[in-house]
Design a protein around this motif. Structure first.
Motif, PDB file in Angstrom:
ATOM      1  N   PRO A   1      -0.238  21.169  50.124  1.00  0.00           N
ATOM      2  CA  PRO A   1      -0.891  22.310  49.781  1.00  0.00           C
ATOM      3  C   PRO A   1       0.487  23.524  49.706  1.00  0.00           C
ATOM      4  O   PRO A   1       1.267  23.563  49.392  1.00  0.00           O
ATOM      5  CB  PRO A   1      -0.602  22.951  51.975  1.00  0.00           C
ATOM      6  CG  PRO A   1      -0.812  21.267  52.521  1.00  0.00           C
ATOM      7  CD  PRO A   1       0.184  20.069  51.237  1.00  0.00           C
TER       8      PRO A   1
ATOM      9  N   VAL B   1       1.356  28.014  48.579  1.00  0.00           N
ATOM     10  CA  VAL B   1       0.848  29.256  49.444  1.00  0.00           C
ATOM     11  C   VAL B   1       1.742  29.570  48.183  1.00  0.00           C
ATOM     12  O   VAL B   1       2.840  29.555  47.512  1.00  0.00           O
ATOM     13  CB  VAL B   1       1.959  29.097  50.863  1.00  0.00           C
ATOM     14  CG1 VAL B   1       1.796  30.930  50.428  1.00  0.00           C
ATOM     15  CG2 VAL B   1       1.669  29.310  51.871  1.00  0.00           C
TER      16      VAL B   1
ATOM     17  N   THR C   1      -4.818  23.112  47.897  1.00  0.00           N
ATOM     18  CA  THR C   1      -5.348  24.050  49.274  1.00  0.00           C
ATOM     19  C   THR C   1      -4.395  24.694  48.541  1.00  0.00           C
ATOM     20  O   THR C   1      -2.484  24.360  48.481  1.00  0.00           O
ATOM     21  CB  THR C   1      -4.403  22.832  50.084  1.00  0.00           C
ATOM     22  OG1 THR C   1      -5.719  22.025  51.060  1.00  0.00           O
ATOM     23  CG2 THR C   1      -4.710  23.461  51.446  1.00  0.00           C
TER      24      THR C   1
ATOM     25  N   VAL D   1      -3.185  28.674  50.003  1.00  0.00           N
ATOM     26  CA  VAL D   1      -3.003  30.097  50.717  1.00  0.00           C
ATOM     27  C   VAL D   1      -2.566  31.321  50.036  1.00  0.00           C
ATOM     28  O   VAL D   1      -1.303  31.338  49.401  1.00  0.00           O
ATOM     29  CB  VAL D   1      -2.407  29.566  51.545  1.00  0.00           C
ATOM     30  CG1 VAL D   1      -2.878  31.124  52.558  1.00  0.00           C
ATOM     31  CG2 VAL D   1      -3.670  28.322  52.709  1.00  0.00           C
TER      32      VAL D   1
ATOM     33  N   HIS E   1      -9.572  29.593  47.708  1.00  0.00           N
ATOM     34  CA  HIS E   1      -8.496  29.733  49.006  1.00  0.00           C
ATOM     35  C   HIS E   1      -8.721  30.957  50.265  1.00  0.00           C
ATOM     36  O   HIS E   1      -9.551  31.000  50.218  1.00  0.00           O
ATOM     37  CB  HIS E   1      -7.100  30.948  48.299  1.00  0.00           C
ATOM     38  CG  HIS E   1      -7.949  31.964  47.534  1.00  0.00           C
ATOM     39  ND1 HIS E   1      -9.155  32.135  46.207  1.00  0.00           N
ATOM     40  CD2 HIS E   1      -8.267  32.890  47.633  1.00  0.00           C
ATOM     41  CE1 HIS E   1      -9.310  33.132  46.025  1.00  0.00           C
ATOM     42  NE2 HIS E   1      -8.869  33.940  47.560  1.00  0.00           N
TER      43      HIS E   1
ATOM     44  N   ALA F   1       1.211  32.703  56.228  1.00  0.00           N
ATOM     45  CA  ALA F   1       0.430  31.566  55.210  1.00  0.00           C
ATOM     46  C   ALA F   1       0.560  29.994  55.360  1.00  0.00           C
ATOM     47  O   ALA F   1      -0.113  29.161  54.721  1.00  0.00           O
ATOM     48  CB  ALA F   1       0.649  32.173  53.574  1.00  0.00           C
TER      49      ALA F   1
ATOM     50  N   ALA G   1      -0.883  26.456  55.990  1.00  0.00           N
ATOM     51  CA  ALA G   1      -1.521  25.540  54.796  1.00  0.00           C
ATOM     52  C   ALA G   1      -2.066  24.374  55.212  1.00  0.00           C
ATOM     53  O   ALA G   1      -2.611  23.604  53.969  1.00  0.00           O
ATOM     54  CB  ALA G   1      -0.515  25.981  53.770  1.00  0.00           C
TER      55      ALA G   1
ATOM     56  N   VAL H   1       5.058  22.090  51.754  1.00  0.00           N
ATOM     57  CA  VAL H   1       4.341  22.263  51.369  1.00  0.00           C
ATOM     58  C   VAL H   1       5.174  23.535  50.274  1.00  0.00           C
ATOM     59  O   VAL H   1       5.984  23.697  50.646  1.00  0.00           O
ATOM     60  CB  VAL H   1       4.040  24.350  52.255  1.00  0.00           C
ATOM     61  CG1 VAL H   1       3.485  25.062  51.700  1.00  0.00           C
ATOM     62  CG2 VAL H   1       3.360  23.578  54.186  1.00  0.00           C
TER      63      VAL H   1
END
Length: 426
Positions: A335, A337, A365, A367, A387, A396, A400, A405
């Motif tokens: 994921p 961010v 994924t 964010v 998003h 965030a 996620a 991440v």
């Protein structure tokens, strides 16, 4: 300057005079006092404030503190902090090194770095490209490292060709300075050709949007393989060093594996330029590469931290060229961010978001966060990247999903996240 016969390792380097003018000594002491107070209060490293007070007390402090030292300046749009960290690590074999390792690269920060180590003979200083003319004129560097020139902070710095012209004029006024420069960047070459001595490094260049036309005459550049040229005569110089994947190849065919602990093509390019610079100062390339391999993070970049029970890797990207280099570094399937602010230090004009190839993130994924999360959300919508929006970067991360991440942030967003994480650990 010949790279095949570098100066003897350990050769003495000039040291600053034992006695500084009283005003300069007082200014340096004030800079150290302010910096220490700022750190004690937890308001920052204090370099900028300390240097600012020092220059108010002695407007010539920068020149006087840089006097008689062996000074290397590092500039470019991207990679300054990393290359400065690399060079300071490598040149440590020659003696103590003064360095502005906190990224304070305006004249205030440079002054503070020198004031913090007033008797150290070597200095490696990153300098914002807009401020190189003033800093270089003051400290008269033995080497100036030119990494790259691309569009960045148009509202503060202006158009990149104006920066190139200012740098070219500054370099022409430094007859004792050797320029170490990336010959794959036409804007950098235009600057470097003004130097009386240059070492050319084929470090590669993936961002070409700001150098499609000649910096000298404005005509379109012609490309043929790795070479480029203009009909006015500006052409890619013959490199003394060539980066091949993660190996630096000298002109005589000697190959030096880099073995970096930092990821990505851009960091390999930074390392190649650092090796070439170190060689001009007497550090054998293989010894330099060994020291570079020990670097695994720079100013918190690339480090992994625990947040909300998951591992987060922190990456910094500030402009289209930087984002283009960073996106391929992201771990497949993790994921993501993205955090973007738009403060003065970032540049308030975020039109550059539209030049970033965010379409590469389709299917991931994602964010978005930061003070300008909605600007970023609009850009991702047009890139057809689904998003979610969480303005707070730590929120965030929590949104996620499970697993490691990847967090990519621009300058002040990265700084704010790092400070908050440091506070949580404290």
């Amino acid at each position: 300057m010949s790279l095949s016969a570098p100066p003897e390792l350990g050769a003495p380097h000039a040291a600053p005079p034992r006695r500084l003018p009283w005003r300069t000594s007082a200014a340096a002491a004030l800079a150290r006092l302010v910096a220490a107070g700022s750190r004690r209060l937890g308001t920052g490293a204090g370099g900028v404030a300390g240097g600012r007070f020092a220059l108010r007390l002695d407007p010539r402090a920068l020149a006087r503190l840089g006097r008689a030292r062996t000074v290397v300046l590092v500039t470019g749009t991207n990679g300054k902090t990393t290359t400065t960290a690399m060079l300071s690590r490598v040149l440590g074999v020659l003696g103590e090194v003064a360095v502005n390792g906190d990224g304070a690269n305006l004249p205030d920060g440079v002054t503070a770095a020198l004031a913090a180590r007033p008797r150290v003979p070597l200095a490696v200083l990153e300098v914002d490209e807009f401020h190189v003319p003033a800093v270089a004129a003051a400290v008269r560097p033995v080497c100036l490292v030119l990494l790259n020139l691309t569009r960045d902070q148009l509202d503060r710095v202006g158009e990149v060709r104006a920066v190139e012209r200012a740098l070219r004029k500054a370099v022409a006024e430094l007859p004792g300075t050797t320029v170490v420069a990336n010959c794959d960047d036409p804007l950098v070459v235009s600057v470097g050709l003004a130097a009386s001595s240059a070492v050319w490094v084929a470090a590669g260049q993936t961002w070409h949007a700001d150098a499609t036309a000649c910096a000298r005459c404005g005509e379109p550049l012609r490309h043929e393989g790795a070479d480029w040229s203009c009909r006015c005569g500006l052409t890619r110089p013959e490199p003394a060093w060539v980066l091949e994947d993660e190996t630096a190849v000298l002109g005589d065919g000697v190959r030096v594996p880099l073995g970096l602990g930092l990821p990505g093509r851009a960091n390999a390019a930074n390392a190649a330029l650092a090796l070439a610079t170190a060689a001009t100062l007497g550090v054998p390339p293989r010894l330099a590469a060994e020291r570079l391999s020990t670097i695994t993070e720079v100013g918190g970049r690339y480090r992994r931290v625990e947040v909300h029970g998951r591992t987060v890797r922190l990456l910094l990207a500030k402009n289209p060229a930087g984002w283009r280099e960073t996106l391929p570094m992201l771990e497949p399937g993790a994921p993501i961010v993205l955090a973007v602010n738009g403060r003065e230090a970032d540049g308030r004009d975020l039109s550059w978001l539209w030049d970033v190839p965010f379409g590469q993130l389709a299917g991931r994924t994602v964010v978005v966060s930061g003070e300008r999360a909605l600007d970023l959300a609009v850009r991702l919508t047009y890139a057809e990247v689904p998003h979610t929006v969480r303005p707070d970067p730590l929120d965030a991360i929590a949104a996620a999903g499970p697993g490691p991440v990847e967090l990519v942030a621009n300058y002040t967003a990265f700084r704010d996240v790092s400070r908050r994480l440091a506070g949580r650990r404290g």
